[in-house]
Design a protein around this motif. Structure first.
Motif, PDB file in Angstrom:
ATOM      1  N   UNK A 134     -10.639  28.786 -57.967  1.00 45.61           N
ATOM      2  CA  UNK A 134     -11.229  29.644 -56.926  1.00 45.61           C
ATOM      3  C   UNK A 134     -10.237  29.957 -55.825  1.00 45.61           C
ATOM      4  N   UNK A 135      -9.454  28.967 -55.414  1.00 53.35           N
ATOM      5  CA  UNK A 135      -8.509  29.161 -54.319  1.00 53.35           C
ATOM      6  C   UNK A 135      -7.393  30.122 -54.711  1.00 53.35           C
ATOM      7  N   UNK A 136      -6.825  29.932 -55.905  1.00 54.32           N
ATOM      8  CA  UNK A 136      -5.744  30.810 -56.363  1.00 54.32           C
ATOM      9  C   UNK A 136      -6.248  32.237 -56.525  1.00 54.32           C
ATOM     10  N   UNK A 137      -7.472  32.390 -57.022  1.00 54.47           N
ATOM     11  CA  UNK A 137      -8.037  33.726 -57.234  1.00 54.47           C
ATOM     12  C   UNK A 137      -8.294  34.450 -55.924  1.00 54.47           C
ATOM     13  N   UNK A 138      -8.379  33.707 -54.829  1.00 59.74           N
ATOM     14  CA  UNK A 138      -8.620  34.338 -53.533  1.00 59.74           C
ATOM     15  C   UNK A 138      -7.339  34.862 -52.897  1.00 59.74           C
ATOM     16  N   UNK A 139      -6.208  34.660 -53.562  1.00 64.61           N
ATOM     17  CA  UNK A 139      -4.923  35.159 -53.089  1.00 64.61           C
ATOM     18  C   UNK A 139      -4.370  36.141 -54.122  1.00 64.61           C
ATOM     19  N   UNK A 140      -3.500  37.084 -53.716  1.00 65.80           N
ATOM     20  CA  UNK A 140      -2.920  38.015 -54.692  1.00 65.80           C
ATOM     21  C   UNK A 140      -2.240  37.274 -55.831  1.00 65.80           C
ATOM     22  N   UNK A 141      -2.316  37.837 -57.017  1.00 59.76           N
ATOM     23  CA  UNK A 141      -1.786  37.162 -58.202  1.00 59.76           C
ATOM     24  C   UNK A 141      -0.266  37.103 -58.214  1.00 59.76           C
ATOM     25  N   UNK A 142       0.233  35.961 -58.586  1.00 63.50           N
ATOM     26  CA  UNK A 142       1.623  35.788 -59.006  1.00 63.50           C
ATOM     27  C   UNK A 142       1.643  34.535 -59.873  1.00 63.50           C
ATOM     28  N   UNK A 143       2.674  34.370 -60.666  1.00 64.16           N
ATOM     29  CA  UNK A 143       2.733  33.227 -61.574  1.00 64.16           C
ATOM     30  C   UNK A 143       3.001  31.961 -60.776  1.00 64.16           C
ATOM     31  N   UNK A 144       2.036  31.077 -60.725  1.00 58.46           N
ATOM     32  CA  UNK A 144       2.175  29.825 -59.989  1.00 58.46           C
ATOM     33  C   UNK A 144       2.683  28.739 -60.932  1.00 58.46           C
ATOM     34  N   UNK A 145       3.577  27.913 -60.422  1.00 57.66           N
ATOM     35  CA  UNK A 145       4.246  26.928 -61.281  1.00 57.66           C
ATOM     36  C   UNK A 145       3.250  25.963 -61.913  1.00 57.66           C
ATOM     37  N   UNK A 146       2.177  25.609 -61.180  1.00 54.77           N
ATOM     38  CA  UNK A 146       1.240  24.628 -61.716  1.00 54.77           C
ATOM     39  C   UNK A 146       0.334  25.207 -62.811  1.00 54.77           C
ATOM     40  N   UNK A 147       0.378  26.527 -63.002  1.00 53.61           N
ATOM     41  CA  UNK A 147      -0.421  27.121 -64.083  1.00 53.61           C
ATOM     42  C   UNK A 147       0.361  27.192 -65.394  1.00 53.61           C
ATOM     43  N   UNK A 148       1.671  27.011 -65.325  1.00 54.20           N
ATOM     44  CA  UNK A 148       2.500  27.152 -66.528  1.00 54.20           C
ATOM     45  C   UNK A 148       2.069  26.207 -67.655  1.00 54.20           C
ATOM     46  N   UNK A 149       1.760  24.919 -67.365  1.00 49.94           N
ATOM     47  CA  UNK A 149       1.312  24.034 -68.455  1.00 49.94           C
ATOM     48  C   UNK A 149       0.027  24.496 -69.135  1.00 49.94           C
ATOM     49  N   UNK A 150      -0.740  25.356 -68.462  1.00 51.35           N
ATOM     50  CA  UNK A 150      -2.016  25.807 -69.025  1.00 51.35           C
ATOM     51  C   UNK A 150      -1.877  27.091 -69.861  1.00 51.35           C
ATOM     52  N   UNK A 151      -0.667  27.641 -69.928  1.00 51.81           N
ATOM     53  CA  UNK A 151      -0.469  28.866 -70.703  1.00 51.81           C
ATOM     54  C   UNK A 151      -0.813  28.688 -72.182  1.00 51.81           C
ATOM     55  N   UNK A 152      -0.466  27.548 -72.808  1.00 43.73           N
ATOM     56  CA  UNK A 152      -0.896  27.357 -74.211  1.00 43.73           C
ATOM     57  C   UNK A 152      -2.418  27.397 -74.370  1.00 43.73           C
ATOM     58  N   UNK A 153      -3.130  26.870 -73.349  1.00 46.26           N
ATOM     59  CA  UNK A 153      -4.595  26.916 -73.397  1.00 46.26           C
ATOM     60  C   UNK A 153      -5.062  28.365 -73.336  1.00 46.26           C
ATOM     61  N   UNK A 154      -4.448  29.150 -72.433  1.00 45.24           N
ATOM     62  CA  UNK A 154      -4.800  30.566 -72.321  1.00 45.24           C
ATOM     63  C   UNK A 154      -4.520  31.290 -73.635  1.00 45.24           C
ATOM     64  N   UNK A 155      -3.448  30.918 -74.301  1.00 48.13           N
ATOM     65  CA  UNK A 155      -3.107  31.540 -75.586  1.00 48.13           C
ATOM     66  C   UNK A 155      -4.170  31.223 -76.634  1.00 48.13           C
ATOM     67  N   UNK A 156      -4.616  29.975 -76.686  1.00 49.11           N
ATOM     68  CA  UNK A 156      -5.650  29.593 -77.656  1.00 49.11           C
ATOM     69  C   UNK A 156      -6.970  30.298 -77.354  1.00 49.11           C
ATOM     70  N   UNK A 157      -7.295  30.429 -76.061  1.00 52.02           N
ATOM     71  CA  UNK A 157      -8.518  31.147 -75.672  1.00 52.02           C
ATOM     72  C   UNK A 157      -8.415  32.608 -76.094  1.00 52.02           C
ATOM     73  N   UNK A 158      -7.222  33.191 -75.914  1.00 47.26           N
ATOM     74  CA  UNK A 158      -7.017  34.585 -76.323  1.00 47.26           C
ATOM     75  C   UNK A 158      -7.264  34.749 -77.815  1.00 47.26           C
ATOM     76  N   UNK A 159      -6.750  33.808 -78.633  1.00 43.13           N
ATOM     77  CA  UNK A 159      -6.956  33.879 -80.085  1.00 43.13           C
ATOM     78  C   UNK A 159      -8.439  33.739 -80.425  1.00 43.13           C
ATOM     79  N   UNK A 160      -9.109  32.815 -79.727  1.00 44.41           N
ATOM     80  CA  UNK A 160     -10.540  32.611 -79.984  1.00 44.41           C
ATOM     81  C   UNK A 160     -11.336  33.864 -79.636  1.00 44.41           C
ATOM     82  N   UNK A 161     -11.001  34.502 -78.512  1.00 41.87           N
ATOM     83  CA  UNK A 161     -11.706  35.724 -78.110  1.00 41.87           C
ATOM     84  C   UNK A 161     -11.405  36.867 -79.066  1.00 41.87           C
ATOM     85  N   UNK A 162     -10.213  36.862 -79.634  1.00 43.45           N
ATOM     86  CA  UNK A 162      -9.857  37.905 -80.587  1.00 43.45           C
ATOM     87  C   UNK A 162     -10.716  37.794 -81.847  1.00 43.45           C
ATOM     88  N   UNK A 163     -11.026  36.543 -82.226  1.00 38.77           N
ATOM     89  CA  UNK A 163     -11.821  36.313 -83.435  1.00 38.77           C
ATOM     90  C   UNK A 163     -13.294  36.626 -83.178  1.00 38.77           C
TER      91      UNK A 163
END
Length: 685
Positions: free
Chosen positions: A372-401
């Motif tokens: 919620x806090x990050x979404x309340x600020x303009x988007x940019x790639x935050x360092x603490x979100x980088x470890x979650x990119x694989x999760x986002x990738x898996x979610x993307x594949x699941x949504x594609x299916x």
């Protein structure tokens, strides 16, 4: 309230006006120094005195997010001391590290942070909770700023716990498990913690304590898990006593254990999050089957009633103490049943829908339900979100299916409900030829769903209105000629925003992407104003088609060029097609680059200025707006989004698809200004 970067901020600082009933308060918020003009000096002096109450502010407030260094220092000192002692004894082992209380406290603190974040994420998963929400308002930027340092109490309790361990080392002698300890802790909680909290809480709703302290907690309009931690330093000192009594008491009589601390603290947090979640999830049938349980377990509805009608429902977790103290709100069970039953029904139909999509993996983590806090600020790639990119990738594949369009956020404007829906696709997928059919199917289903519900306007964002994909929405309007919902691409206002940024004295502009939908509209509009437009295009046929649309006496102002060198004397560049730094070098010094290209061009020239993507600031009376739209600043949306809002507010009954009607550009612009939308002309060097 200090924001994340650690500087002092007065954003959303709540002010209180005393009413005759000490349990009924009206909140007045000073958003900026200019607002103080409306308050007389005596009133303001009184408010400032209240804000200076003893133990109101947190002692490390000036540190901002650097406050975590306090615990790091604590941790480092403890580990160094242990290491030195065990080194002298020549007996340092992994067991020493395992038995370190400070590490267990650190792990427990991390688990607590995860607990509150998980509950807040769940509350903001509107695609799951929209019909179960108790208070239907959105969480706005003011509340998010006020609750930014909600986790202060976790840091406080961790530091105090370490102090207690260092002062009383015998407490550190513990078992991993002790069954008797769990029973003892429960008894301590019921016999001491519950009545102590009830008494303290009721006192804080008295005249003085509420106006000087407890009003801060109640200043949050929409309870969420973070709200549980949003209170003054004094209140959390007392809450620490409430949570500490059962633990310390159990250890003092010899029944303490490591698992006891983990279980009690996490259960305590779980129930606090549940009460502040604003989402009713406890089945009312449970209380009908076992009536006494309703006096043992509070529900989100029960505690939300306390926030709405503050003279009742003071208990910590057990309504039994409200019943004993005659402060139980008699509507609690009836409203709980109603809220739970309503969770299975569709809620209010939105008047307007903005149909968006994710840009890439990183930006998908910018959703309000992720952070919620990050979404309340303009988007940019935050360092603490980088470890979650694989999760986002898996979610993307699941949504594609298997997936469907889902609700992301909402806000209200003048009594109208506006929602943002997301097509479950990422930007790169729109450029895959084999994916086009599936994407159009999702967009079509969203339009038909909006039509069935009774939505008045649905606006297509970004690539959802791509010309090559669906002709800017024309495909759907032609396929379903009887649509009641108006399909809008919003590009008329986008063109208006770009055109109104061009200086009035400009006599010549250079235009790339000249034959695109926006490029065509901009060229035709400017030539009518007798502005010479250098249109960069290799297609003479497309250029001629646009030139033929211009009035006969204006066609001469449209000039086809095929090379960037032809614009080397023009200081107004309108960029609708991505240009390289090398191509930018052909512009003269002092050039301003207007742009409607995604992604924006690199800001390469230091002697030139660059405009942002076309955008508008929402009206001041928008309510519940608490997330930034991609890279836009707070309260600012892309012009196509704003165009859909204007379409809905004006009540226009035509579709806005396909080519832009140049004759409507000024009309749409004036309507936007009339409804309080403001142009955002941010120029960066």
């Amino acid at each position: 309230m200090a924001p994340w970067w650690g500087k002092e901020s007065h954003i959303g600082t709540p002010m209180v006006v005393k009413m005759e009933n000490p349990n009924n308060w009206s909140m007045v918020e000073i958003e900026s120094p200019s607002d103080e003009e409306f308050l007389n000096d005596a009133f303001l002096d009184n408010i400032l005195k209240e804000m200076d109450a003893p133990f109101y502010a947190w002692p490390w407030e000036f540190l901002g997010s650097y406050k975590y260094a306090l615990y790091v220092i604590f941790l480092a000192k403890d580990m160094y001391t242990r290491f030195q002692q065990d080194r002298i004894k020549d007996s340092w082992t992994l067991d020493t590290l395992k038995d370190s209380w400070i590490l267990h406290i650190l792990i427990l603190s991390m688990l607590r942070l995860i607990m509150y974040q998980s509950w807040t994420s769940y509350s903001n998963m509107l695609f799951l909770t929209r019909n179960s929400r108790i208070i239907k308002k959105g969480v706005d930027f003011k509340q998010i700023d006020k609750e930014w340092h909600w986790d202060n109490f976790i840091l406080l309790q961790a530091m105090v716990a370490n102090l207690v361990i260092s002062m009383f080392p015998t407490i550190g002698e513990h078992h991993v498990w002790n069954k008797s300890g769990f029973i003892t802790t429960i008894l301590f909680h019921i016999a001491i913690s519950e009545p102590v909290f009830y008494t303290i809480h009721k006192c804080f709703h008295g005249d003085y304590l509420f106006s000087h302290y407890h009003f801060l907690h109640h200043s949050s309009a929409v309870p969420q898990a973070y709200t549980a931690g949003h209170a003054t330093f004094l209140e959390h000192l007392l809450l620490m006593m409430v949570i500490g009594i059962p633990i310390i008491g159990t250890f003092l009589i010899g029944y303490g254990s490591l698992s006891l601390i983990y279980c009690y603290v996490l259960t305590f947090d779980f129930l606090r999050c549940l009460g502040h979640s604003n989402v009713e999830i406890i089945p009312y049938q449970t209380f009908e089957a076992i009536p006494f349980l309703k006096y043992i377990i509070l529900t989100p509805t029960y505690h939300s009633l306390h926030h709405a009608e503050m003279g009742t429902n003071y208990c910590l977790f057990m309504p039994l103490f409200d019943a004993l103290g005659n402060t139980l709100n008699r509507k609690s069970w009836k409203m709980h049943k109603r809220n739970y039953l309503n969770s299975g029904k569709n809620g209010r139909v939105p008047d307007f829908v903005f149909l968006a999509h994710a840009v890439d993996m990183s930006s998908s983590l910018h959703a309000p339900f992720v952070n919620r806090s990050a979404a309340s600020m303009p988007y940019y790639t935050r360092f603490y979100t980088i470890p979650f990119l694989p999760v986002a990738f898996l979610v993307m594949l699941a949504m594609w299916v298997k997936s469907r369009t889902f609700l992301i956020s909402f806000y209200h404007i003048r009594g109208r409900l506006h929602q943002t829906w997301a097509v479950p696709r990422f930007g790169f997928q729109y450029f895959l030829p084999f994916a086009a059919k599936g994407i159009n199917k999702h967009i079509e289903e969203a339009i038909l769903r909006a039509n069935r519900l009774g939505v008045k306007v649905i606006s297509l964002a970004a690539l959802n209105k791509n010309e090559a994909l669906n002709g800017g929405g024309t495909l759907f309007v032609n396929k379903h000629p009887n649509l009641r919902v108006r399909v809008v691409h919003g590009n008329t206002l986008t063109a208006a925003v770009i055109l109104n940024e061009i200086p009035e004295h400009a006599s010549e502009v250079f235009l790339t992407g000249a034959t695109s939908k926006l490029g065509r509209a901009i060229a035709l509009y400017l030539c009518r104003k007798k502005v010479r437009v250098l249109m960069l295009t290799l297609s003479t046929e497309r250029f001629k088609n646009i030139q033929e649309e211009a009035p006969a006496d204006c066609a001469k102002f449209l000039v086809q060029i095929t090379k960037y060198q032809a614009a080397q004397n023009c200081k107004t560049w309108i960029v609708g097609k991505w240009i390289t730094p090398r191509e930018q070098m052909l512009a003269p010094s002092g050039t301003h680059f207007h742009q409607f290209v995604v992604p924006p061009i690199l800001q390469f020239r230091r002697d030139c200025t660059y405009g942002d993507l076309a955008a508008m600031k929402m009206p001041d009376d928008v309510q519940g707006f608490g997330s930034c739209e991609y890279t836009m600043e707070r309260g600012v949306v892309h012009a196509c989004h704003a165009g859909g809002v204007v379409h809905a507010l004006e009540g226009w009954t035509h579709h806005e698809v396909g080519a832009i009607d140049v004759n409507r550009i000024d009309l749409v612009w004036k309507a936007a200004i009339k409804h309080g939308l403001k142009p955002v002309s941010a120029h960066s060097v």
